[in-house]
Write an enzyme that holds these catalytic residues in place. Sequence first.
Site, PDB file in Angstrom:
ATOM      1  N   ALA A 164     -16.705  -7.139  -8.485  1.00  0.00           N
ATOM      2  CA  ALA A 164     -15.644  -6.455  -9.047  1.00  0.00           C
ATOM      3  C   ALA A 164     -15.724  -6.482 -10.739  1.00  0.00           C
ATOM      4  CB  ALA A 164     -14.334  -7.038  -8.430  1.00  0.00           C
ATOM      5  N   ASP A 188     -16.367  -2.568  -3.818  1.00  0.00           N
ATOM      6  CA  ASP A 188     -16.382  -3.783  -2.994  1.00  0.00           C
ATOM      7  C   ASP A 188     -18.001  -4.068  -2.970  1.00  0.00           C
ATOM      8  OD1 ASP A 188     -14.481  -5.110  -0.957  1.00  0.00           O
ATOM      9  OD2 ASP A 188     -16.675  -5.374  -0.625  1.00  0.00           O
ATOM     10  N   CYS A 222      -3.811 -13.944  -2.799  1.00  0.00           N
ATOM     11  CA  CYS A 222      -3.417 -14.431  -1.433  1.00  0.00           C
ATOM     12  C   CYS A 222      -3.552 -16.083  -1.274  1.00  0.00           C
ATOM     13  CB  CYS A 222      -4.289 -13.766  -0.452  1.00  0.00           C
ATOM     14  SG  CYS A 222      -6.135 -13.840  -0.476  1.00  0.00           S
ATOM     15  N   ARG A 232       0.959  -1.193  -0.093  1.00  0.00           N
ATOM     16  CA  ARG A 232      -0.273  -0.051   0.045  1.00  0.00           C
ATOM     17  C   ARG A 232       0.893   1.244   0.045  1.00  0.00           C
ATOM     18  NH1 ARG A 232      -4.063  -3.648   2.801  1.00  0.00           N
ATOM     19  NH2 ARG A 232      -2.927  -3.446   4.803  1.00  0.00           N
ATOM     20  N   ASP A 274      -6.967  -6.561  -5.808  1.00  0.00           N
ATOM     21  CA  ASP A 274      -6.541  -7.413  -4.698  1.00  0.00           C
ATOM     22  C   ASP A 274      -7.743  -8.244  -4.092  1.00  0.00           C
ATOM     23  OD1 ASP A 274      -4.881  -8.332  -2.527  1.00  0.00           O
ATOM     24  OD2 ASP A 274      -5.790  -6.837  -1.143  1.00  0.00           O
TER      25      ASP A 274
END
Length: 398
Positions: free
Chosen positions: A283, A254, A343, A216, A303
């Site tokens: 998204a 979101d 992730c 970030r 992300d």
Amino acid sequence: MDQNPDQFPVISIEARAARRVRTGHPWVFSNEFAMTPELKALVPGSIVRVKGPEGHDLGLFMFNPRTLIAARRLTRDVKARIDADFLGDRLELARTRRDRLFARPFYRFVHAEADGFPGLVIDRFGDTLVVQVNSAGFERLTDSLIAALDKVLAPARIILKNDSPARELEGLTTSVELVRGANDGPIAVEENGITYFCDPLNGQKTGWFYDHRDNRAFIAGLAAGARVVDFYSYAGAFALACARAGAAEVVAVDRSEGALQLAAKAAAHNGLETHLQFRRADAFAEMERMGREGERFDIVIADPPAFVKSKKHLKSGAQGYRKMTRLAAALVKPGGYLMVASCSHHMTPDLFAAEVRQGLADARREGAIIRMSGAGPDHPVHPFLPESAYLKAQVIAL
């Protein structure tokens, strides 16, 4: 749990596994020893003493007869007493490491095996601790763990956020419990000079994602004067960082209304509300709509939550990262930047890079990778568990 080390059950493992464990690997798999009726009868999470085929000790392990990862090493010292004092010493070491890295007490405090706590995650938010117990061993040690946390940090609030899918693999039930302190709603998070808000009781994982702290900061360094869109914005971490760095406009996307409300609360708290727009949308659908309508940005951030939650989802998840990259790249102005991340620990760095390349090719965009990174230093990687380096991020100049 019986804490007399001399009375712990003994497991003998095969030679190849013993060699691997002796060099430092912390796990024994269920096919690497004889599963006797006595072992099957052990309560999941029991402490056992593991030996090699020649009788040499390999350490004390947390044992679960019902899982593929059947034994997780706690210590090489077979005479250790696994109690609050033992855990407290390790917590003190974890705190010392973090306090050298960060001036304020907002960080991932315990990161599982890499900190010597198999299957345990603790995030620290000032005087609030959010604990996620993902192994049967630490489920049985929860009372000792809380006592150790009291000794080391004396937190005002402790939340057991035990709703991870990993618990089901361990044969554990899921729950969220406030074991100390009051439920005062969202709590403050300090990161890179910004105050954010998170909701550990109701949010994803522990409520915040410290792992992207450095990423970030890097993206914020590119944001002055830029038009930015942040997909999968959650509580607005990337979006607010860019706004504070002087972005001309930031759009946070979101699908969670609750997450966007937290982002808006943080924007108001930091005096950034005039720089931000919040859009509740899926998204992929929003990327496609923006692409059709010709919207373009200087910085596009994507992300997402894990697309690959298990090996059986690897193919479809990999295709998801390719599609995400294609749609996101199409929104980047010439001379702009794209940041994409995964992730999913099942996505290896090489596989993720391959899907990103293919997504760029599908979008007919060319560029240069200016940053490849993972999680911050409060998310250490176990040297013998490459899968613990789960976070992959690329920043691409297009």
